[in-house]
Design a protein around this motif. Structure first.
Motif, PDB file in Angstrom:
ATOM      1  N   ILE A 274      -7.893  -7.313  -3.906  1.00  0.00           N
ATOM      2  CA  ILE A 274      -7.238  -8.062  -2.833  1.00  0.00           C
ATOM      3  C   ILE A 274      -7.323  -9.563  -3.085  1.00  0.00           C
ATOM      4  N   ARG A 275      -8.426 -10.019  -3.615  1.00  0.00           N
ATOM      5  CA  ARG A 275      -8.651 -11.453  -3.781  1.00  0.00           C
ATOM      6  C   ARG A 275      -7.797 -12.073  -4.882  1.00  0.00           C
ATOM      7  N   LYS A 276      -7.401 -11.305  -5.883  1.00  0.00           N
ATOM      8  CA  LYS A 276      -6.701 -11.892  -7.025  1.00  0.00           C
ATOM      9  C   LYS A 276      -5.271 -12.321  -6.680  1.00  0.00           C
ATOM     10  N   HIS A 277      -4.706 -11.843  -5.580  1.00  0.00           N
ATOM     11  CA  HIS A 277      -3.345 -12.222  -5.208  1.00  0.00           C
ATOM     12  C   HIS A 277      -3.292 -13.516  -4.391  1.00  0.00           C
ATOM     13  N   VAL A 278      -4.443 -14.054  -4.018  1.00  0.00           N
ATOM     14  CA  VAL A 278      -4.467 -15.273  -3.210  1.00  0.00           C
ATOM     15  C   VAL A 278      -4.223 -16.474  -4.116  1.00  0.00           C
ATOM     16  N   LEU A 279      -3.176 -17.253  -3.814  1.00  0.00           N
ATOM     17  CA  LEU A 279      -2.881 -18.451  -4.599  1.00  0.00           C
ATOM     18  C   LEU A 279      -3.725 -19.636  -4.163  1.00  0.00           C
ATOM     19  N   LYS A 280      -3.888 -19.819  -2.867  1.00  0.00           N
ATOM     20  CA  LYS A 280      -4.579 -20.986  -2.341  1.00  0.00           C
ATOM     21  C   LYS A 280      -5.169 -20.627  -0.993  1.00  0.00           C
ATOM     22  N   ILE A 281      -6.241 -21.318  -0.640  1.00  0.00           N
ATOM     23  CA  ILE A 281      -6.886 -21.102   0.649  1.00  0.00           C
ATOM     24  C   ILE A 281      -7.138 -22.459   1.282  1.00  0.00           C
ATOM     25  N   ASP A 282      -6.810 -22.589   2.551  1.00  0.00           N
ATOM     26  CA  ASP A 282      -7.014 -23.823   3.310  1.00  0.00           C
ATOM     27  C   ASP A 282      -7.807 -23.510   4.567  1.00  0.00           C
ATOM     28  N   ALA A 283      -8.643 -24.465   4.958  1.00  0.00           N
ATOM     29  CA  ALA A 283      -9.398 -24.330   6.199  1.00  0.00           C
ATOM     30  C   ALA A 283      -8.555 -24.821   7.363  1.00  0.00           C
ATOM     31  N   ALA A 284      -8.599 -24.110   8.455  1.00  0.00           N
ATOM     32  CA  ALA A 284      -7.878 -24.473   9.667  1.00  0.00           C
ATOM     33  C   ALA A 284      -8.824 -24.315  10.850  1.00  0.00           C
ATOM     34  N   LYS A 285      -8.382 -24.766  12.001  1.00  0.00           N
ATOM     35  CA  LYS A 285      -9.200 -24.637  13.193  1.00  0.00           C
ATOM     36  C   LYS A 285      -9.355 -23.161  13.561  1.00  0.00           C
ATOM     37  N   ASN A 286     -10.604 -22.733  13.661  1.00  0.00           N
ATOM     38  CA  ASN A 286     -10.943 -21.342  14.023  1.00  0.00           C
ATOM     39  C   ASN A 286     -10.494 -20.330  12.991  1.00  0.00           C
ATOM     40  N   GLY A 287     -10.410 -20.713  11.717  1.00  0.00           N
ATOM     41  CA  GLY A 287     -10.045 -19.719  10.718  1.00  0.00           C
ATOM     42  C   GLY A 287      -9.617 -20.320   9.397  1.00  0.00           C
ATOM     43  N   PHE A 288      -8.827 -19.535   8.645  1.00  0.00           N
ATOM     44  CA  PHE A 288      -8.373 -19.914   7.305  1.00  0.00           C
ATOM     45  C   PHE A 288      -6.887 -19.578   7.167  1.00  0.00           C
ATOM     46  N   ASP A 289      -6.272 -20.202   6.157  1.00  0.00           N
ATOM     47  CA  ASP A 289      -4.894 -19.908   5.753  1.00  0.00           C
ATOM     48  C   ASP A 289      -4.910 -19.443   4.309  1.00  0.00           C
ATOM     49  N   PHE A 290      -4.365 -18.248   4.049  1.00  0.00           N
ATOM     50  CA  PHE A 290      -4.283 -17.688   2.709  1.00  0.00           C
ATOM     51  C   PHE A 290      -2.812 -17.666   2.283  1.00  0.00           C
ATOM     52  N   TYR A 291      -2.531 -18.142   1.066  1.00  0.00           N
ATOM     53  CA  TYR A 291      -1.166 -18.239   0.564  1.00  0.00           C
ATOM     54  C   TYR A 291      -0.951 -17.198  -0.538  1.00  0.00           C
ATOM     55  N   PHE A 292       0.243 -16.554  -0.519  1.00  0.00           N
ATOM     56  CA  PHE A 292       0.562 -15.473  -1.445  1.00  0.00           C
ATOM     57  C   PHE A 292       1.960 -15.692  -2.024  1.00  0.00           C
ATOM     58  N   LEU A 293       2.215 -14.983  -3.128  1.00  0.00           N
ATOM     59  CA  LEU A 293       3.521 -15.066  -3.771  1.00  0.00           C
ATOM     60  C   LEU A 293       4.581 -14.250  -3.052  1.00  0.00           C
ATOM     61  N   SER A 294       4.179 -13.187  -2.405  1.00  0.00           N
ATOM     62  CA  SER A 294       5.151 -12.305  -1.765  1.00  0.00           C
ATOM     63  C   SER A 294       4.602 -11.826  -0.433  1.00  0.00           C
ATOM     64  N   LEU A 295       5.507 -11.344   0.407  1.00  0.00           N
ATOM     65  CA  LEU A 295       5.121 -10.819   1.712  1.00  0.00           C
ATOM     66  C   LEU A 295       4.305  -9.544   1.576  1.00  0.00           C
ATOM     67  N   ALA A 296       4.586  -8.734   0.561  1.00  0.00           N
ATOM     68  CA  ALA A 296       3.849  -7.480   0.386  1.00  0.00           C
ATOM     69  C   ALA A 296       2.365  -7.745   0.145  1.00  0.00           C
ATOM     70  N   HIS A 297       2.036  -8.778  -0.643  1.00  0.00           N
ATOM     71  CA  HIS A 297       0.629  -9.100  -0.891  1.00  0.00           C
ATOM     72  C   HIS A 297      -0.048  -9.586   0.389  1.00  0.00           C
ATOM     73  N   ALA A 298       0.644 -10.376   1.193  1.00  0.00           N
ATOM     74  CA  ALA A 298       0.063 -10.854   2.447  1.00  0.00           C
ATOM     75  C   ALA A 298      -0.170  -9.702   3.422  1.00  0.00           C
ATOM     76  N   GLN A 299       0.778  -8.775   3.508  1.00  0.00           N
ATOM     77  CA  GLN A 299       0.603  -7.638   4.404  1.00  0.00           C
ATOM     78  C   GLN A 299      -0.510  -6.714   3.929  1.00  0.00           C
ATOM     79  N   ALA A 300      -0.654  -6.549   2.615  1.00  0.00           N
ATOM     80  CA  ALA A 300      -1.759  -5.736   2.089  1.00  0.00           C
ATOM     81  C   ALA A 300      -3.101  -6.389   2.398  1.00  0.00           C
ATOM     82  N   PHE A 301      -3.164  -7.716   2.294  1.00  0.00           N
ATOM     83  CA  PHE A 301      -4.392  -8.435   2.640  1.00  0.00           C
ATOM     84  C   PHE A 301      -4.715  -8.265   4.123  1.00  0.00           C
TER      85      PHE A 301
END
Length: 590
Positions: free
Chosen positions: A204-231
């Protein structure tokens, strides 16, 4: 010159009898070498026919008549191109790579020239830096209805070609989907289990392109919607959350009928953490503990709640309930966190008496109370008991004690230190604890016991003081007040950004994104190990979660391998199937 040979043929007649007939086969010499062969249309043997046809030149010919066959490979990720815009990982000299090489030979596809049948295919070793692949093929084909078998060597060139995934990293549009993970709490304690789950699953972790800190959580960036939905689906197995997908149109091209759409997957975690004291109002539909106080005992795919003020005649099944994300957000206003784990106080156990026993007088003989030491101890983990406790801070000051009913009957004994909520001295929230939210027969407890402390080396939860902040500069003169205020704001902004980056880096290290980093996390690691030693229940829960995550990761990796191998696996099976069928051919024994 002719040679005659007698051939015996067995014929089965309709009535079941067999008859043997004699037939004579005529052999003729080859017109080139004179070898006796069976008569055929070419009057030539197979060796002479093979020598007259340049099969090596036919097989070596590339697409569109070129003189070389090219296999493309990405220079950065080292994946091979199976088809247009599809790159897959393949080991050197593997069956998958061999099937890919055979698929790139136009002569084997049957489009031009005679139909070639692969009997055998083997690798020929080449220098790894030569950028060449050599394959030894055994082919079978027919010339004028004469079967011919020949061995040839094919050389393929390995060329570099950037894959779409690596090409996207060098453009501005580096992501197509973002997963916004949020938990509306003052602290990030609820994200600890999710961080550990992400660190355990490399797939699951290898599909994450970038991670950003946000208020009360995190933002994970992916190449495709399928990878984000699987995460997001994987995260739902670890923590209860509500997932919603939206999309935004960035740009569109009317002429080519294409559009650039970015997707946003929002995951809202249930803001309940372990050991929280929750007020469940009377209006909560479908909640067994409605109109009462409850303790959060476990947080997984659903939240397990325990009655904080149980009655002596109730069973443990009646005192517990599971709360899913869907049910929570349907009645979100009916749940309120009154106390969190940072408000826990220390109490000393003076006496314990199980509620299922005949006598409930304090001061009796409690030697028969068997403690729960694990699943093999033979006793239940939770049982109701009357417990007499006193504040640890009151020793030597006063003689005030509290009598409470708790579910920790098999976990504590006289002399133990337990953590609980002191409801008598709690300030705030009293306006909610009235008849509007609680039933009339509810009795407010003075103390709510939560868990046992095994290590008595001071307070479990220490509020760390951040000494890295720079002191505010003192006022020099009154005339420069506005200038000082602006400098203070600038320092505060830089300080907050630095703290945000440090928190983000620490979270990324815990989730396994920076495995080779040199981040100093010794203090956090020691604090976490100290907390595990003080809380055996949390340690057992984390061990159970690790075992569950390992099984989930194995299932996800197996499913992904099947999806990725797909067509390549069928090619390998096709080649191997041809070799097996050819080996059983009676006309060409080994």
């Amino acid at each position: 010159e002719q040679s005659y040979h007698t051939v015996y043929t067995i014929i089965i007649i309709n009535n079941g009898t067999m008859a043997m007939m004699n037939a004579t086969a005529v052999k003729i010499p080859c017109c080139l070498c004179g070898t006796l062969i069976l008569a055929n249309a070419a009057n030539k043997c197979g060796a002479c026919l093979a020598s007259q046809h340049d099969l090596a030149g036919l097989v070596q010919r590339g697409p569109n008549g070129s003189h070389e066959i090219v296999i493309h490979q990405c220079r950065q990720c080292r994946r091979f191109e199976r088809k247009e815009r599809l790159f897959q990982d393949m080991e050197p000299e593997s069956p998958e790579l061999l099937a890919l090489c055979l698929k790139h030979i136009p002569a084997l596809q049957g489009n031009h020239g005679p139909a070639l049948h692969v009997v055998d295919a083997q690798w020929i070793w080449t220098e790894p830096h030569s950028m060449r692949f050599k394959v030894h093929l055994t082919l079978r084909y027919s010339i004028d209805n004469v079967p011919v078998q020949q061995r040839v060597m094919v050389e393929l060139r390995n060329a570099w070609k950037q894959c779409p995934d690596c090409n996207r990293e060098y453009t501005n549009r580096t992501w197509q989907a973002v997963l916004q993970l949020r938990q509306q709490r003052d602290n990030k304690k609820g994200l600890a289990a999710l961080e550990m789950a992400i660190a355990k699953n490399n797939t699951i972790r290898k599909h994450v392109l970038k991670i950003d800190a946000a208020k009360n959580g995190f933002d994970f960036y992916f190449l495709s919607l399928a990878h984000a939905q699987a995460f997001g689906a994987y995260s739902q197995r670890v923590a209860p959350m509500r997932m919603k997908t939206t999309q935004k149109l960035v740009s569109t091209d009317v002429k080519s009928n294409t559009a650039n759409i970015k997707h946003t997957v929002t995951c809202d975690m249930v803001p309940l953490c372990r050991d929280d004291l929750v007020l469940i109002k009377k209006g909560a539909k479908g909640a067994r503990l409605a109109g009462r106080l409850a303790l959060v005992r476990k947080v997984a795919s659903a939240v397990t709640l325990m009655d904080a003020s149980p009655k002596r005649d109730e069973t443990m099944t009646e005192l517990q309930m599971e709360l899913g994300a869907e049910n929570y957000y349907r009645n979100e206003k009916q749940f309120r966190v009154l106390q969190s784990s940072d408000r826990l106080a220390r109490f000393v156990v003076l006496d314990v008496e199980l509620c299922n026993e005949d006598s409930h007088d304090f001061g009796g003989n409690n030697d028969n109370n068997v403690l729960y030491l694990g699943p093999k101890s033979g006793v239940e983990q939770y049982v109701l008991a009357d417990v007499l406790v006193a504040r640890e801070a009151d020793f030597g000051v006063n003689d005030q004690t509290f009598s409470v009913v708790t579910h920790l009957g098999h976990l504590i004994q006289v002399g133990d230190v337990v953590l609980g909520y002191d409801m008598e001295s709690t300030v705030g929230g009293d306006w909610e604890l009235d008849s509007r939210n609680l039933y009339g027969n509810f009795v407010m407890p003075d103390v709510v016991l939560v868990k046992k402390v095994t290590d008595s080396k001071g307070q479990k939860f220490d509020n760390a003081i951040d000494d890295t902040t720079e002191p505010q500069p003192e006022a020099a003169v009154q005339d420069s007040k506005k200038k000082r205020v602006s400098k203070k704001k600038e320092r505060r902004r830089v300080r907050n950004e630095g703290k945000k980056m440090r928190d983000l880096e620490e979270s990324a290290v815990r989730m396994g994104f920076f495995e080779d980093g040199e981040t100093d996390n010794n203090v956090n690691q020691q604090a976490f190990e100290e907390e595990l030693r003080s809380d055996p229940e949390l340690k057992a829960e984390l061990e159970h979660l690790e075992m569950a995550l390992e099984s989930i990761a194995d299932d996800d990796e197996g499913a992904e391998e099947k999806v990725q191998e797909g067509s390549g696996e069928s090619d390998v099976a096709k080649v191997q199937g041809q070799l097996v069928d050819d080996g059983a051919n009676p006309y060409y024994p080994e």
